[in-house]
Design a protein around this motif. Structure first.
Motif, short mmCIF file in Angstrom:
data_model
loop_
_atom_site.label_atom_id
_atom_site.label_comp_id
_atom_site.label_asym_id
_atom_site.label_seq_id
_atom_site.Cartn_x
_atom_site.Cartn_y
_atom_site.Cartn_z
N LEU A 37 0.86 -1.18 0.00
CA LEU A 37 0.00 0.00 0.00
C LEU A 37 0.90 1.23 0.00
O LEU A 37 1.75 1.38 0.88
N VAL A 38 0.74 2.09 -0.98
CA VAL A 38 1.54 3.31 -1.04
C VAL A 38 0.61 4.50 -1.28
O VAL A 38 -0.33 4.41 -2.06
N PRO A 39 0.88 5.60 -0.55
CA PRO A 39 1.81 5.72 0.56
C PRO A 39 1.47 4.73 1.69
O PRO A 39 0.41 4.11 1.66
N GLY A 40 2.35 4.66 2.69
CA GLY A 40 2.21 3.61 3.69
C GLY A 40 1.32 3.91 4.87
O GLY A 40 1.32 3.16 5.84
N ALA A 41 0.56 5.00 4.84
CA ALA A 41 -0.36 5.34 5.94
C ALA A 41 -1.62 5.95 5.35
O ALA A 41 -1.59 6.61 4.31
N GLN A 42 -2.74 5.74 6.05
CA GLN A 42 -4.03 6.24 5.53
C GLN A 42 -4.03 7.75 5.38
O GLN A 42 -4.55 8.28 4.40
#
Length: 380
Positions: A37-42
């Motif tokens: 998942l990129v970027p790595g944060a919601q």
């Protein structure tokens, strides 16, 4: 070999929150199957959307929003996965130029476009409810009329975020048709998990080991949504700012206070059933003609007659609005009482902590004695 990156840009209200909830709850399981998942944060995913759409507001957003798109290729490389996923449904309303800029930034990747799509009989009422939870003030009947006619309040926004062909025209760009994917949302009554199987199967992931995740969308009834629309219409501009309204108007008042009420859902008037069918046929024909990849069944886009209102209109009465408003006001007062109790408890705890050990008279008289002593110490 270029890394495949799947841009899931919408459509809104097509199970996107459910799919994102599964993805974020299953990051390790996805990584084990080679999907990052990129970027790595919601929050960074939301920041990316703001940057792509030129929506950065220095008064509301962190400075990291600026340059989020420039950082994306490096994040893909750093992930080191066989494939990457960007999933943010608010990208669907990006302009053609903004979509071109995002694809250009990912020129070193094998870009795939992914749309989740659903029939209009369910989509139009859901889109109206979402618009109301995003500060809108248009009543349901006026909204539906504008969408069908293609003119009037809400029509342009609906077209940009919900019209499948319009979104494809802006986002597909020069992508080969085999890299443009439409994942259909199954009709009501389908076994649970079908949408996840279709979506993650497209990404080369076995959904069997994925977590269900949290549900982020909260539906409210037709009456409650009409009430919210009226309240929104009375708010001053300062209260309608994105950073303020999101926490208070949407996530608190709509999704906690109003969602707790039992209300009938908004349903597409039966008078517009033929319009929904005609639009579905137009989309199906265009998708087939362009040769896009379909995951699921295009027949899912033809509306179920049971999705329409039994009558041409299901008007909301003043009595229903009054009852919903009274219940909402009672809930607001209960919450305010609880907040007041907590604040007073914290104040008492601070006073107790400030008092000298062994000298803490109990009750109201003790509190007054401590206050008088502190005042006297301040005058000394």
């Amino acid at each position: 070999m270029a890394t495949p990156i799947y841009l899931h840009v919408g459509l809104k209200k097509t199970g996107t929150s459910y799919l994102q909830g599964v993805a974020w709850a299953s990051r390790e399981a996805l990584a084990a199957q080679g999907l990052a998942l990129v970027p790595g944060a919601q929050r960074e995913m939301f920041d990316l959307m703001l940057d792509v759409r030129d929506r950065y507001d220095p008064e509301a957003d962190p400075a990291r929003v600026r340059g989020a798109l420039d950082r994306l290729p490096g994040q893909v490389r750093a992930a080191g996965a066989r494939a990457a996923l960007v999933s943010e449904e608010s990208l669907s309303v990006a302009t053609r130029e903004q979509a071109d800029r995002m694809r250009a930034a990912l020129a070193g990747c094998e870009v795939h476009l992914v749309l989740t799509v659903r029939d209009l009989a369910r989509q139009v009422p859901s889109a109206w409810q979402q618009s109301v939870q995003a500060r809108g003030s248009i009543p349901f009947d006026r909204y539906v009329d504008a969408v069908v006619r293609g003119a009037g309040p809400g029509a342009r926004r609906f077209r940009r975020s919900q019209d499948v062909l319009d979104v494809l025209d802006r986002w597909a760009g020069g992508l080969p048709p085999e890299r443009v994917h439409l994942v259909t949302v199954p009709q009501r009554g389908a076994p649970p998990g079908v949408l996840a199987e279709r979506f993650f199967g497209l990404l080369g992931v076995d959904p069997a080991g994925l977590s269900e995740g949290a549900t982020f969308n909260h539906s409210i009834g037709r009456v409650q949504a009409e009430l919210l629309a009226r309240v929104n219409g009375r708010l001053p501009d300062a209260a309608r700012r994105r950073d303020r309204y999101g926490d208070v108007g949407k996530r608190y008042f709509a999704q906690q206070v109003l969602a707790a009420q039992t209300g009938r859902p908004a349903r597409m008037p039966a008078a517009w059933q033929s319009w929904c069918v005609e639009r579905a046929d137009e989309v199906v024909a265009a998708v087939r003609d362009r040769g896009y990849d379909v995951v699921g069944d295009l027949a899912d886009l033809r509306p179920d007659p049971a999705s329409f209102a039994a009558q041409d209109a299901e008007p909301v009465t003043d009595g229903e609005l009054l009852e919903a408003a009274e219940e909402a006001l009672a809930a607001l007062l209960v919450d305010r009482v609880a907040e007041t109790d907590e604040r007073r408890a914290r104040q008492r705890a601070r006073l107790d902590a400030a008092a000298e050990p062994g000298d803490r008279p109990a009750g109201r008289e003790g509190l007054l004695a401590r206050l008088r002593r502190r005042v006297g110490q301040g005058r000394a």
